[in-house]
Design an enzyme around this catalytic site. Structure first.
Site, PDB file in Angstrom:
ATOM      1  N   CYS A   2       2.914   8.034  -5.395  1.00 28.59           N
ATOM      2  CA  CYS A   2       1.793   8.929  -5.140  1.00 28.59           C
ATOM      3  C   CYS A   2       1.326   9.568  -6.450  1.00 28.59           C
ATOM      4  O   CYS A   2       2.031   9.541  -7.450  1.00 28.59           O
ATOM      5  CB  CYS A   2       2.208  10.020  -4.161  1.00 28.59           C
ATOM      6  SG  CYS A   2       2.915   9.400  -2.629  1.00 28.59           S
ATOM      7  N   ARG A  27      -2.572   5.058  -7.752  1.00 23.38           N
ATOM      8  CA  ARG A  27      -1.176   5.294  -7.388  1.00 23.38           C
ATOM      9  C   ARG A  27      -0.984   5.405  -5.879  1.00 23.38           C
ATOM     10  O   ARG A  27       0.143   5.455  -5.390  1.00 23.38           O
ATOM     11  CB  ARG A  27      -0.666   6.575  -8.054  1.00 23.38           C
ATOM     12  CG  ARG A  27      -0.632   6.514  -9.568  1.00 23.38           C
ATOM     13  CD  ARG A  27      -0.059   7.792 -10.144  1.00 23.38           C
ATOM     14  NE  ARG A  27       1.319   7.987  -9.751  1.00 23.38           N
ATOM     15  CZ  ARG A  27       2.373   7.492 -10.394  1.00 23.38           C
ATOM     16  NH1 ARG A  27       2.194   6.761 -11.478  1.00 23.38           N
ATOM     17  NH2 ARG A  27       3.591   7.723  -9.971  1.00 23.38           N
ATOM     18  N   TRP A  74       0.606   7.417  -1.270  1.00 19.88           N
ATOM     19  CA  TRP A  74       0.997   6.066  -0.877  1.00 19.88           C
ATOM     20  C   TRP A  74       2.136   6.246   0.105  1.00 19.88           C
ATOM     21  O   TRP A  74       3.216   6.702  -0.252  1.00 19.88           O
ATOM     22  CB  TRP A  74       1.433   5.255  -2.091  1.00 19.88           C
ATOM     23  CG  TRP A  74       1.710   3.813  -1.783  1.00 19.88           C
ATOM     24  CD1 TRP A  74       0.802   2.803  -1.696  1.00 19.88           C
ATOM     25  CD2 TRP A  74       2.987   3.221  -1.536  1.00 19.88           C
ATOM     26  NE1 TRP A  74       1.430   1.617  -1.406  1.00 19.88           N
ATOM     27  CE2 TRP A  74       2.777   1.840  -1.296  1.00 19.88           C
ATOM     28  CE3 TRP A  74       4.296   3.709  -1.477  1.00 19.88           C
ATOM     29  CZ2 TRP A  74       3.819   0.948  -1.011  1.00 19.88           C
ATOM     30  CZ3 TRP A  74       5.335   2.834  -1.191  1.00 19.88           C
ATOM     31  CH2 TRP A  74       5.090   1.464  -0.970  1.00 19.88           C
ATOM     32  N   ASN A 100       6.013  13.325  -5.106  1.00 18.58           N
ATOM     33  CA  ASN A 100       6.022  11.882  -5.334  1.00 18.58           C
ATOM     34  C   ASN A 100       7.479  11.439  -5.367  1.00 18.58           C
ATOM     35  O   ASN A 100       8.288  12.021  -6.076  1.00 18.58           O
ATOM     36  CB  ASN A 100       5.340  11.546  -6.665  1.00 18.58           C
ATOM     37  CG  ASN A 100       5.508  10.086  -7.040  1.00 18.58           C
ATOM     38  OD1 ASN A 100       5.503   9.215  -6.178  1.00 18.58           O
ATOM     39  ND2 ASN A 100       5.658   9.810  -8.327  1.00 18.58           N
ATOM     40  N   GLY A 101       7.813  10.404  -4.594  1.00 19.57           N
ATOM     41  CA  GLY A 101       9.182   9.925  -4.577  1.00 19.57           C
ATOM     42  C   GLY A 101       9.733   9.885  -3.168  1.00 19.57           C
ATOM     43  O   GLY A 101       8.982   9.879  -2.189  1.00 19.57           O
ATOM     44  N   GLU A 483       1.549 -16.471 -11.036  1.00 14.92           N
ATOM     45  CA  GLU A 483       0.696 -15.317 -11.292  1.00 14.92           C
ATOM     46  C   GLU A 483      -0.687 -15.494 -10.674  1.00 14.92           C
ATOM     47  O   GLU A 483      -1.248 -14.550 -10.100  1.00 14.92           O
ATOM     48  CB  GLU A 483       0.587 -15.078 -12.800  1.00 14.92           C
ATOM     49  CG  GLU A 483      -0.380 -13.982 -13.218  1.00 14.92           C
ATOM     50  CD  GLU A 483       0.001 -12.598 -12.707  1.00 14.92           C
ATOM     51  OE1 GLU A 483      -0.860 -11.689 -12.806  1.00 14.92           O
ATOM     52  OE2 GLU A 483       1.124 -12.409 -12.202  1.00 14.92           O
ATOM     53  N   LYS A 487      -2.245 -12.940  -7.914  1.00 14.44           N
ATOM     54  CA  LYS A 487      -3.517 -12.241  -8.072  1.00 14.44           C
ATOM     55  C   LYS A 487      -4.428 -12.483  -6.876  1.00 14.44           C
ATOM     56  O   LYS A 487      -5.098 -11.576  -6.386  1.00 14.44           O
ATOM     57  CB  LYS A 487      -4.227 -12.701  -9.357  1.00 14.44           C
ATOM     58  CG  LYS A 487      -3.703 -12.067 -10.608  1.00 14.44           C
ATOM     59  CD  LYS A 487      -4.025 -10.586 -10.657  1.00 14.44           C
ATOM     60  CE  LYS A 487      -3.102  -9.864 -11.618  1.00 14.44           C
ATOM     61  NZ  LYS A 487      -1.743  -9.688 -11.128  1.00 14.44           N
ATOM     62  N   GLU A 490      -3.171 -10.454  -3.913  1.00 18.19           N
ATOM     63  CA  GLU A 490      -3.381  -9.020  -4.104  1.00 18.19           C
ATOM     64  C   GLU A 490      -4.837  -8.618  -3.894  1.00 18.19           C
ATOM     65  O   GLU A 490      -5.121  -7.579  -3.285  1.00 18.19           O
ATOM     66  CB  GLU A 490      -2.988  -8.625  -5.536  1.00 18.19           C
ATOM     67  CG  GLU A 490      -1.506  -8.614  -5.830  1.00 18.19           C
ATOM     68  CD  GLU A 490      -1.252  -8.251  -7.279  1.00 18.19           C
ATOM     69  OE1 GLU A 490      -0.423  -7.355  -7.510  1.00 18.19           O
ATOM     70  OE2 GLU A 490      -1.866  -8.849  -8.175  1.00 18.19           O
ATOM     71  N   HIS A 506       8.527 -31.981  -2.612  1.00 17.91           N
ATOM     72  CA  HIS A 506       9.722 -31.519  -1.905  1.00 17.91           C
ATOM     73  C   HIS A 506       9.372 -30.505  -0.818  1.00 17.91           C
ATOM     74  O   HIS A 506      10.223 -29.699  -0.431  1.00 17.91           O
ATOM     75  CB  HIS A 506      10.724 -30.921  -2.886  1.00 17.91           C
ATOM     76  CG  HIS A 506      11.264 -31.917  -3.854  1.00 17.91           C
ATOM     77  ND1 HIS A 506      12.168 -32.897  -3.500  1.00 17.91           N
ATOM     78  CD2 HIS A 506      10.986 -32.118  -5.177  1.00 17.91           C
ATOM     79  CE1 HIS A 506      12.445 -33.648  -4.562  1.00 17.91           C
ATOM     80  NE2 HIS A 506      11.743 -33.192  -5.588  1.00 17.91           N
ATOM     81  N   LYS A 605      -0.264   1.250  -8.186  1.00 16.17           N
ATOM     82  CA  LYS A 605      -0.130   0.734  -9.547  1.00 16.17           C
ATOM     83  C   LYS A 605       1.297   0.802 -10.067  1.00 16.17           C
ATOM     84  O   LYS A 605       1.809  -0.153 -10.638  1.00 16.17           O
ATOM     85  CB  LYS A 605      -1.056   1.538 -10.476  1.00 16.17           C
ATOM     86  CG  LYS A 605      -1.076   1.056 -11.912  1.00 16.17           C
ATOM     87  CD  LYS A 605      -1.728  -0.295 -12.015  1.00 16.17           C
ATOM     88  CE  LYS A 605      -1.875  -0.758 -13.448  1.00 16.17           C
ATOM     89  NZ  LYS A 605      -2.345  -2.150 -13.523  1.00 16.17           N
TER      90      LYS A 605
END
Length: 610
Positions: A2, A27, A74, A100-101, A483, A487, A490, A506, A605
């Site tokens: 957060c 965040r 968040w 936050n946490g 990657e 992306k 996301e 495979h 983030k």
């Protein structure tokens, strides 16, 4: 994860808090709120949704007061709702807390507080903090917060204001939840991250684990929880406020994609030059003899940074002939890793505050390993706790999906690989000069690669309705396939998988049909012929191939349906140039599908909780 902001001074606090929350919205953006004190009265406003929803709530009746705190959430404990939004208050609404946490023992605390008569309004772990502080209302605010903190278990950052302390803001940090104090003239600021402070001050103090600070308009007092005063000189931030703005781009993500030539140049600056093979990283913290004595290297990272670490494995083993492991940081300390004084552990993190990466780094140090961090944020927890650091110098990255930080990390691991290779006498100095020359050419070549943006948008328009993508690469480009798929997931919410192309037969080959586009990373190099054979297998099953290929390669057009040209460079440097078109493809698909590319759903983030 957060975002916290706070202000005490001579202006209306809301004038700092609301813009600060906008800058920290990466965040978390499930809900938001603000609390101010005016005339001895606490005023709390909060709502589900983004900062714009909070601003709409405040539009007709803005909060008053020169002391205030704000929060963008968040969600961890409790779904997004008005009640679960921060700030949280005590029973009598005389003090407010933002957090936050995670409070790990909140259930036991909540049960005990409820038995004492405390009434809870939310389902969050955070609300117990306000009620614990209320227990000590006879004490000054800093003492009350410190006493409450002794009962809390977990990693957290707190900011608190109380009605009877009209110019006092108390903040506290435990564990991996960051807090930065900004020093002004007759005013003081606090935030979870530096971008919220820019435009107001560049003089900062980073609060350390276990420290509490009391902010008033006249200054800051920092002490540990046992009462020991802390003396620390402020740091001057090298960024300015303009760096946190979009500068005319429609989204931060696109701005940051196009900043990559400058980012790469900054990462290389003063560390290499075209005249000689030397790689200069004075902040590395290790001498050449230390590097020569290593018998293993272990990268630890999460998400995009983990993909940069995979690239680093190829490069370190190639240039330095040093065995390399790459661990997902969240798994590292739970598998009893075997590290010691001859192992170099290299955690990679954009923010330097990623909880899992910090925990992995601490585990490695506890077992005797030396630690050199690759990090973007000066003064971050990871940088401070490591024996050495390679700063990526990417500047502020606001977009939640990492772009320029990723390419800077690839350049940083390349520099580390060259440094190790030279120190261990496995890298020919002539080859090192050639590689450095290639590195110095990358910014210009990246600018060329970025000119494909409009063409890539055209490709995206053809496939914006697809539900699945497959990304293939070999060698150094397998991490880039991972990657590229990440992306896309996301940013556009399209399901995508990244595979080593040789593994396609495979299992993943079963996914291929005319409805599933295949993004093939196929620049010319040692794996080119193998990759071409894999593409033939795709075409034999009616797959549609989008190939990232070396500019001027006409052969690949025989199997690829669409070709995105990538400037030619040395094979080991290709990942930097390949990353940009992969990012642009994800960006354009996300925009075309109406997604919020800067703030994708459910993401934040900096992941500061495990």
């Amino acid at each position: 994860m957060c975002g916290i902001v706070g202000y005490t001074g001579h202006r209306d606090a809301a004038g700092f808090v609301l813009p600060g929350l906008h800058r920290l919205e990466y965040r978390g953006y499930d809900s938001a709120g603000i609390a101010t004190i005016s005339g001895g009265i606490l005023d709390v406003r909060k709502t589900i949704g983004k900062i714009v929803d909070l601003e709409a709530l405040l539009a007709g009746d803005p909060p008053r007061g020169t002391l205030g705190i704000g929060h963008t959430r968040w969600a961890t404990h409790g779904r997004p709702s008005d009640a679960n939004a921060h700030p949280h208050v005590d029973c009598r609404s005389r003090l407010a807390v933002v957090h936050n946490g995670i409070i790990e023992n909140y259930r036991e605390l909540r049960k005990a507080l409820a038995a004492e008569g405390h009434r809870f309004r939310s389902q969050t772990d955070s609300e117990v903090i306000a009620h614990l502080i209320e227990r000590h209302e006879g004490e000054d605010l800093a003492t009350a917060v410190g006493r409450a903190a002794r009962e809390l278990h977990g990693a957290y950052a707190i900011a608190c204001i109380r009605h009877d302390a009209p110019d006092t803001l108390v903040v506290l940090r435990r564990g991996s939840s960051p807090l930065v104090i900004g020093l002004g003239h007759g005013e003081m600021f606090v935030a979870s991250d530096i971008p919220a402070l820019l435009g107001h001050t560049r003089e900062i103090l980073v609060l350390e684990d276990g420290e509490l600070a009391m902010l008033t308009p006249g200054g800051v007092t920092v002490r540990t929880l046992d009462g020991t005063l802390v003396e620390r000189r402020p740091t001057t931030v090298p960024w300015d406020g303009e760096a946190a703005e979009r500068s005319g781009y429609p989204h931060f993500m696109l701005k940051e994609i196009f900043e990559q030539p400058e980012t790469v140049q900054n990462t290389l600056r003063e560390r290499v030059d075209a005249e000689g093979p030397e790689v200069r990283i004075p902040e590395l913290g290790l001498k050449d003899r230390d590097l020569a004595g290593l018998n293993r290297l272990c990268f630890v990272a999460c998400g995009t940074s983990w993909h940069a670490a995979l690239v680093g494995k190829y490069l370190v083993e190639t240039f330095a002939r040093l065995p390399v492991e790459v661990d997902i940081a969240s798994e590292f300390r739970y598998r009893r890793p075997v590290v010691d004084g001859r192992v170099l552990t290299v955690p990679i993190s954009q923010s330097g505050e990623t909880a899992d990466t910090l925990a992995a780094s601490r585990e490695a140090r506890d077992q005797g390993s030396r630690v050199v961090a690759i990090c973007n944020v000066v003064g971050s927890s990871l940088a401070r706790e490591s024996d050495g650091v390679i700063y990526t110098r990417a500047g502020i990255e606001i977009g939640v999906a990492s772009t320029k930080a990723f390419t800077a990390q690839i350049v940083a691991v390349t520099l580390l690989a060259l440094k190790l290779g030279l120190a261990r006498n496995f890298l020919d100095p002539a080859l090192a000069r050639q590689l450095i020359k290639g590195l110095l050419e990358l910014p210009e070549l990246l600018s060329v690669a970025l000119r494909q943006s409009d063409a890539i948008r055209g490709i995206a328009e053809r496939f914006a309705d697809r539900r699945n993508f497959l990304y293939l690469g070999r060698g150094l480009h397998f991490p880039l396939a991972l990657e590229g798929a990440l992306k896309l997931k996301e940013i556009s919410y399209i399901h995508a998988e990244g595979y080593a192309a040789g593994e396609m037969k495979h299992g993943p080959i079963a996914l291929i049909d005319r409805h599933t586009p295949v993004v093939a990373i196929a620049p010319q190099g040692s794996m080119y012929e193998k990759m071409a054979s894999n593409l033939e297998e795709v075409k034999a099953r009616d797959g549609f191939v989008i190939a990232l290929a070396t500019d001027g390669d006409d052969e690949i057009r025989a199997t690829a349906d669409v070709v995105v040209p990538v400037p030619a460079t040395m094979e080991c440097l290709q990942p930097v140039l390949v990353a940009a078109p992969l990012q642009l493809l994800a960006y354009h698909l996300g925009v075309l599908r109406g997604c919020d590319v800067d703030q994708p759903r459910n993401l934040a983030k900096s992941v500061t909780v495990e």
